[in-house]
Design an enzyme around this catalytic site. Sequence first.
Site, PDB file in Angstrom:
ATOM      1  N   ASP A 189      -6.556   4.418   9.624  1.00  0.00           N
ATOM      2  CA  ASP A 189      -5.884   3.611   8.602  1.00  0.00           C
ATOM      3  C   ASP A 189      -4.381   3.622   8.846  1.00  0.00           C
ATOM      4  OD1 ASP A 189      -6.239   2.264   5.763  1.00  0.00           O
ATOM      5  OD2 ASP A 189      -4.460   3.552   5.683  1.00  0.00           O
TER       6      ASP A 189
ATOM      7  N   TYR B 213       4.380   2.270   8.068  1.00  0.00           N
ATOM      8  CA  TYR B 213       4.336   3.675   8.479  1.00  0.00           C
ATOM      9  C   TYR B 213       5.235   3.944   9.683  1.00  0.00           C
ATOM     10  CZ  TYR B 213       0.118   3.714   5.536  1.00  0.00           C
ATOM     11  OH  TYR B 213      -0.776   3.592   4.494  1.00  0.00           O
TER      12      TYR B 213
ATOM     13  N   LYS C 265      -1.960  -3.177   7.511  1.00  0.00           N
ATOM     14  CA  LYS C 265      -1.598  -3.791   6.235  1.00  0.00           C
ATOM     15  C   LYS C 265      -0.390  -4.715   6.374  1.00  0.00           C
ATOM     16  CE  LYS C 265      -3.136   0.535   4.148  1.00  0.00           C
ATOM     17  NZ  LYS C 265      -3.007   1.393   5.346  1.00  0.00           N
TER      18      LYS C 265
ATOM     19  N   HIS D 168      -0.682  -4.947   1.433  1.00  0.00           N
ATOM     20  CA  HIS D 168      -0.321  -3.559   1.150  1.00  0.00           C
ATOM     21  C   HIS D 168      -0.019  -3.325  -0.331  1.00  0.00           C
ATOM     22  CE1 HIS D 168       1.512   0.181   3.284  1.00  0.00           C
ATOM     23  NE2 HIS D 168       0.962   0.513   2.147  1.00  0.00           N
TER      24      HIS D 168
END
Length: 327
Positions: free
Chosen positions: A45, A50, A79, A112
Amino acid sequence: MAVETFTTASGGELPSLGLGLWKLENEKVGPIARRAIELGYRHFDSACDYGNEPAAGAALEQAVTDGLCRREDLWVTSKLWNTYHAPQNVRPAIERTLSDLRLDYLDLYLIHFPISLRFVPFEKRYPPGWFFEPNADEPAMEFDPTPLHETWRAMEELVDAGLAKHIGVCNYGTAMLHDLLNYARVRPDVLQVELHPLLTQERLVRFARERDVTVTGFSPLGAPSYVSSGRAAEDESLLTHGTVKEIAARHSKTPAQVLLRWGVQRGTAVIPKTSSLDRLEENIALFDFELSADQMQRITALNENRRFNDPGAFCEDLFNTFCPIYD
């Protein structure tokens, strides 16, 4: 160890346990991802925000090249970030993610947050983060007036183009999910939200289940990921809670394994994050025991509606902008 899967409405086989890549430093992503694959993880994921998708992509590509797994055995999620909600920005966003992850397609692409922010070009800053101008005298989030239904139409086109096999949403409540299901041409396969025994979200999980939307819970262990940022207190950890420890002892398992088993056994996928090779092995050992109905109920009864990941709190604290989405 074989990981159980959940079948989504469109026939996808979502592994019930995945590795969350949030807050994993770039230098740790490669060894962690490779070891995860060796142990049997197939669900990863990720997200643009990130900041570690290139490192993750290199590790996944090398694992396939080395014969540890096949690409078709993997389930890779990413996302759409808030700054790319305008329809013309959705495809370029996934194409950048695919390039970073060294993939031809994503198994799952999620919105997201239901928060549309002003566009930041890739060449200006990537990942763009929450601020529009981080170096401004008074930096803040700047909203963009893109309706969610327009973003979803662009997400559907990604499925048409073969860039994403499945699409879904993160951080949606029942009202937003209900609305989405009323207009979606390509239905959302997955809803990803914060889920743990302090935030069970029973009504939302039930509604999603009844509408055939598979649910994934992030932060399935609760507080640990949020202590360092001040969003949780040390004494809120479920890993030291008496009820969880007692049930763990009865099964000769760790508290973390019990918490993850609770999530999977209630029919939700879980995506714990860890930078520890030992914890990777611990977290996947979920499928050789089962909690009793009484134990499931006792853990569920710990609910306090305690949300750690709340834009209505952290956006004001960290990004100088009041942005509630759950009220």
